[in-house]
Scaffold this active site. Sequence first.
Site, mmCIF file in Angstrom:
data_model
loop_
_atom_site.group_PDB
_atom_site.id
_atom_site.type_symbol
_atom_site.label_atom_id
_atom_site.label_comp_id
_atom_site.label_asym_id
_atom_site.label_seq_id
_atom_site.Cartn_x
_atom_site.Cartn_y
_atom_site.Cartn_z
ATOM 1 N N GLY A 37 41.323 -30.030 113.217
ATOM 2 C CA GLY A 37 41.500 -31.140 112.274
ATOM 3 C C GLY A 37 42.791 -31.042 111.477
ATOM 4 N N HIS A 38 43.352 -29.842 111.417
ATOM 5 C CA HIS A 38 44.519 -29.625 110.542
ATOM 6 C C HIS A 38 45.616 -28.938 111.348
ATOM 7 C CE1 HIS A 38 46.901 -28.128 107.114
ATOM 8 N NE2 HIS A 38 46.247 -28.989 106.360
ATOM 9 N N PHE A 39 46.420 -29.652 112.176
ATOM 10 C CA PHE A 39 46.246 -31.062 112.464
ATOM 11 C C PHE A 39 46.122 -31.218 113.978
ATOM 12 C CE2 PHE A 39 48.525 -30.988 108.434
ATOM 13 C CZ PHE A 39 47.832 -31.927 107.685
ATOM 14 N N LEU A 44 48.213 -26.117 111.781
ATOM 15 C CA LEU A 44 48.841 -25.476 110.624
ATOM 16 C C LEU A 44 47.771 -24.852 109.742
ATOM 17 C CD1 LEU A 44 51.369 -28.229 109.441
ATOM 18 C CD2 LEU A 44 51.893 -26.161 110.773
#
Lengths: 157, 93
Positions: A37-39, A44
Site C-alpha cells: 500500500g505504501h506505495f 517506501l
Amino acid sequence: MRLEYFQLIDRVVELNLADRTIRSEATVPTHSTIFEGHFPGHPLMPGVLLVEAMAQTCGWLVLATTSFGRMAFLASVKEAKFRTFVRPGQVLKISARLEHEGSGFAVARAEINSDDKSICDAGLTFRVIDFPNSEMRQKMRQTAIGIGLSSEALADG
Amino acid sequence: MSSTFDTIANIIAETCDIPRDTIKPESHAIDDLGIDSLDFLDIAFAIDKAFGIKLPLEQWTQEVNDGKATTEQYFVLKNLSARIDELVAAKGA
C-alpha cells in the site's frame, strides 16, 4: 525489524549512560504487506515508522537510564523531517541523545542515517512513569536482552 | 519575583501561542490559560532549562491528588514563580 510485532529496532550497538546517548540499527524488511500500500509499485518505508524507530531507540535509552525502573511513553514529536526515501532492505543507523530528564518526562533528539546519508530527525518527548504492571517490565527487559542492550542498563535485576 | 514571572510568562506565550498580555501573575495556568498536561511538559522543559532546575511536577501532582495541596499553590503563575525562586535558591544554597 519485525514490523508485525512493531519491533523497529534490531539491535542496540552502543549505549553510553554517562553521555545519555544510544545507537541502534535496523534493517528494513525486503517484503512486507505494508509496501503493497505504501506505495503500489514504489515501496517506501513510511515516515511514521521511521518516527517509531527513533521513538523506540529513545525509549530504550530512557529505560536504561532508569535501570528499567520506569517506562517511557511517547508524548510528542517535534520538527520531524524526512530527508530521503527509505527502501526495502535498507540498513538504518539510529542515534539518539537525551536532552533533558524532567520530573515525569524526558526530552530527546534522534536521527536516522543510512549509507552515510541523513534520512530523518526529530525531537521527541516522553512521559516517564512507573510500569503499569510487573509483567510489562519483565517483557521489556527480555526484549532489551534480545536486542543487545548492555548488562549495565539492566543492572538492578 | 517579577523577572521570574516575566520569564515564565514569555515561555508560556511562546510555547502555547497565548497572547503575552493576557498572561497575568494571577492567571491559573490550567483554569485560566487552558494549558493541558501535555503542553505543560513543554513549559516545564523550558522552565527547567531557563532556571537550571527540575520542577518537581510528579511530587506536586501527587500532593494535589492526595489533597495535601491545591492546584492554585503551584499553577497560579505568581505562586509558580515563587516555587521556582525557592528551587533556584535551594540549588544555590
